[in-house]
Design a protein around this motif. Structure first.
Motif: not given
Length: 62
Positions: A5-18
């Motif tokens: 919880x609290x980690x910055x993450x992304x969906x691989x092979x996309x521009x979505x970060x959150x």
């Protein structure tokens, strides 16, 4: 790498970060899921549960 919880993450092979907002355990599948929260192109906050292995942590260079 385990997501927390609290980690910055992304969906691989996309521009979505959150950010990872919550975690839960799926007893039927025996897997961990994380609630991924991001802001879409229109500025609207979105959220969706993902299997932990569907996302990757964004690491900062040290």
């Amino acid at each position: 790498m385990s997501l927390k919880v609290g980690d910055a993450a992304r969906i691989p092979h996309s521009t979505f970060t959150g950010t990872i907002a919550e975690q839960r355990f799926d007893p039927k599948e025996g897997t961990r899921e994380v609630l991924f929260v991001w802001t879409d192109a229109d500025g609207v906050e979105q959220h969706r549960w993902f299997a932990e292995d569907q996302l990757e942590v964004i690491t900062t260079g040290a």
